[in-house]
Design a protein around this motif. Structure first.
Motif, PDB file in Angstrom:
ATOM      1  N   PRO A   8      -1.200  -9.057  -1.027  1.00 17.50           N
ATOM      2  CA  PRO A   8      -1.240  -8.724  -2.454  1.00 17.50           C
ATOM      3  C   PRO A   8       0.110  -8.542  -3.130  1.00 17.50           C
ATOM      4  O   PRO A   8       0.198  -8.644  -4.348  1.00 17.50           O
ATOM      5  N   ASP A   9       1.168  -8.244  -2.377  1.00 21.18           N
ATOM      6  CA  ASP A   9       2.453  -7.963  -3.029  1.00 21.18           C
ATOM      7  C   ASP A   9       3.586  -8.184  -2.037  1.00 21.18           C
ATOM      8  O   ASP A   9       3.874  -7.318  -1.205  1.00 21.18           O
TER       9      ASP A   9
ATOM     10  N   THR B 226      -0.148   2.900  -9.918  1.00 20.52           N
ATOM     11  CA  THR B 226       0.060   1.652  -9.197  1.00 20.52           C
ATOM     12  C   THR B 226       0.840   1.961  -7.922  1.00 20.52           C
ATOM     13  O   THR B 226       1.568   2.954  -7.842  1.00 20.52           O
TER      14      THR B 226
ATOM     15  N   SER C 197      -6.785  -8.403  -2.715  1.00 21.11           N
ATOM     16  CA  SER C 197      -6.162  -7.942  -3.946  1.00 21.11           C
ATOM     17  C   SER C 197      -6.991  -6.823  -4.563  1.00 21.11           C
ATOM     18  O   SER C 197      -8.107  -6.526  -4.122  1.00 21.11           O
TER      19      SER C 197
ATOM     20  N   ASN D 169       0.939 -15.230  -1.836  1.00 23.23           N
ATOM     21  CA  ASN D 169       1.052 -13.928  -2.488  1.00 23.23           C
ATOM     22  C   ASN D 169       0.123 -13.899  -3.700  1.00 23.23           C
ATOM     23  O   ASN D 169       0.228 -14.728  -4.600  1.00 23.23           O
TER      24      ASN D 169
ATOM     25  N   THR E 126       6.643  -8.047  -2.468  1.00 24.19           N
ATOM     26  CA  THR E 126       7.780  -7.153  -2.667  1.00 24.19           C
ATOM     27  C   THR E 126       7.559  -5.771  -2.063  1.00 24.19           C
ATOM     28  O   THR E 126       8.502  -4.984  -1.971  1.00 24.19           O
ATOM     29  N   ASN E 127       6.335  -5.461  -1.658  1.00 22.70           N
ATOM     30  CA  ASN E 127       6.060  -4.173  -1.015  1.00 22.70           C
ATOM     31  C   ASN E 127       6.554  -4.235   0.437  1.00 22.70           C
ATOM     32  O   ASN E 127       6.076  -5.048   1.219  1.00 22.70           O
TER      33      ASN E 127
ATOM     34  N   ASP F 290       3.597   1.464  -6.574  1.00 25.38           N
ATOM     35  CA  ASP F 290       5.010   1.096  -6.671  1.00 25.38           C
ATOM     36  C   ASP F 290       5.827   2.269  -7.191  1.00 25.38           C
ATOM     37  O   ASP F 290       5.287   3.330  -7.514  1.00 25.38           O
TER      38      ASP F 290
ATOM     39  N   ASP G  58      -0.228 -11.316  -5.872  1.00 25.92           N
ATOM     40  CA  ASP G  58       0.230 -10.409  -6.944  1.00 25.92           C
ATOM     41  C   ASP G  58      -0.850  -9.409  -7.341  1.00 25.92           C
ATOM     42  O   ASP G  58      -0.905  -8.965  -8.498  1.00 25.92           O
ATOM     43  N   ASN G  59      -1.700  -9.049  -6.388  1.00 25.79           N
ATOM     44  CA  ASN G  59      -2.798  -8.113  -6.656  1.00 25.79           C
ATOM     45  C   ASN G  59      -3.714  -8.608  -7.767  1.00 25.79           C
ATOM     46  O   ASN G  59      -4.369  -7.815  -8.444  1.00 25.79           O
TER      47      ASN G  59
END
Length: 353
Positions: free
Chosen positions: A67-68, A220, A124, A96, A70-71, A222, A98-99
């Motif tokens: 889903p992400d 979220t 996601s 990916n 960058t996580n 993040d 992106d959720n």
């Protein structure tokens, strides 16, 4: 580009012999095999995996959707899955989402055209994977869900013990003397979030401690989510003395909010996260966290998937891996308004409890 017919002509063998050598489908006498491979090497021939897939109905590809990207938690899961896949002769293709469920559906539809042997999915937000997965399974493609589960999922899955991890983290804060706790959770519809919230509430209920619903904030997954919800919590009366963040990225945002508010962790507010990312040891103070085994989640999922590809048709497997507390310098007993104490340097070192 060289093809099998050219290899057969140059090597002076039949097309069938070349096919048997390249696919290892029928034993070929060593002199002939060696002659074919010498020509293959000389021409730099690379077999088409897609062409092989069309003949066999499957390629050696395993699709993985996360889903992400960058996580920082997800790369460990991907690495674990890729290591197992590569060792067994499969190649992992990463997507990916992106959720975004709509983007997830696009990936699912397009991956199907590449005839993958299997699919590993971290769903996601708002994912409804069940119908898509059933379509894959009907064509003999194995599907494993990891980390979080779609609604009504009855297939193979690998998750961490989110509930007990959250329960142990909350219990530790309570044993330190915190009674005014807050939690910043991820999106409530995600199964791993629901499990972590359940563990948090269970620990409070055992101590007969009640907190108002405003002290459980949804964000979220993040830094921005952690920052904004922490700023909201700092304005509450009474202010919480400890925050349990739903993941480490939320916790990093909480630390940023405290610095901006000119408050200190853990002297003013203790913070604990969930994931135990490598970055947790590099924050100031080092972040306490619930460690979940991302790499092992990936290896376990890939192992289940490959076993399915090789013929395991047993009942669905639901693997739940243990978590562990990593206590560092971001937690201390709450201080009353009349005194302050220094946090011992020994708190900066992680320890398991």
């Amino acid at each position: 580009m060289a093809n099998m017919k050219e290899i057969a002509k140059i090597a002076g063998v039949s097309l069938g012999t070349v096919s048997h050598v390249l696919n290892n489908s029928v034993p070929v006498r060593e002199p002939l095999r060696k002659r074919v491979m010498e020509v293959v090497d000389a021409l730099g021939y690379q077999p088409s995996q897609l062409a092989r897939g069309l003949r066999r109905d499957k390629t050696n590809m395993i699709g993985m959707i996360i889903p992400d990207i960058t996580n920082p938690f997800f790369p460990a899961v991907v690495r674990g899955a890729e290591d197992v896949a590569f060792t067994d002769g499969y190649r992992l293709v990463l997507c990916n989402s992106d959720n975004d469920h709509a983007k997830e559906i696009v990936h699912l539809n397009e991956l199907r055209t590449y005839l993958p042997s299997g699919l590993i999915v971290i769903p996601s937000s708002l994912s409804d994977l069940t119908a898509q997965a059933e379509s894959y399974r009907k064509t003999g493609t194995a599907v494993v869900c990891v980390d979080r589960l779609p609604k009504d999922w009855d297939g193979d899955s690998v998750t961490a013990d989110n509930e007990n991890g959250a329960y142990n983290a909350t219990s530790y804060l309570l044993r330190q003397g915190h009674k005014r706790l807050a939690m910043i959770i991820g999106p409530r519809h995600l199964t791993n979030v629901q499990d972590r919230l359940r563990g948090f509430n269970r620990a409070l209920a055992e101590r007969k401690i009640h907190i108002g619903p405003e002290y459980i904030q949804e964000a979220t997954f993040d830094q921005h989510g952690g920052y904004s919800k922490t700023m909201l919590l700092l304005g509450m009366i009474p202010r919480p003395t400890a925050i349990f963040a739903g993941n480490d990225m939320i916790a990093f945002g909480a630390l940023m909010a405290l610095r901006e508010a000119r408050m200190q962790c853990p002297e003013d507010i203790s913070i604990i996260g969930f994931d135990n990312l490598d970055l947790a040891e590099m924050t100031s103070p080092p972040l306490s966290s619930v460690s979940q085994p991302g790499y092992q989640i990936g290896t376990t999922a890939a192992r289940i998937l490959i076993d399915r590809v090789k013929g395991d048709d047993g009942p669905a497997k639901h693997i739940v891996l243990e978590t562990a507390l990593r206590i560092r310098g971001s937690i201390a007993p709450p201080l009353d308004n009349a005194r302050r104490v220094d946090v011992p340097k020994s708190r900066r070192r992680a320890r398991s409890v």
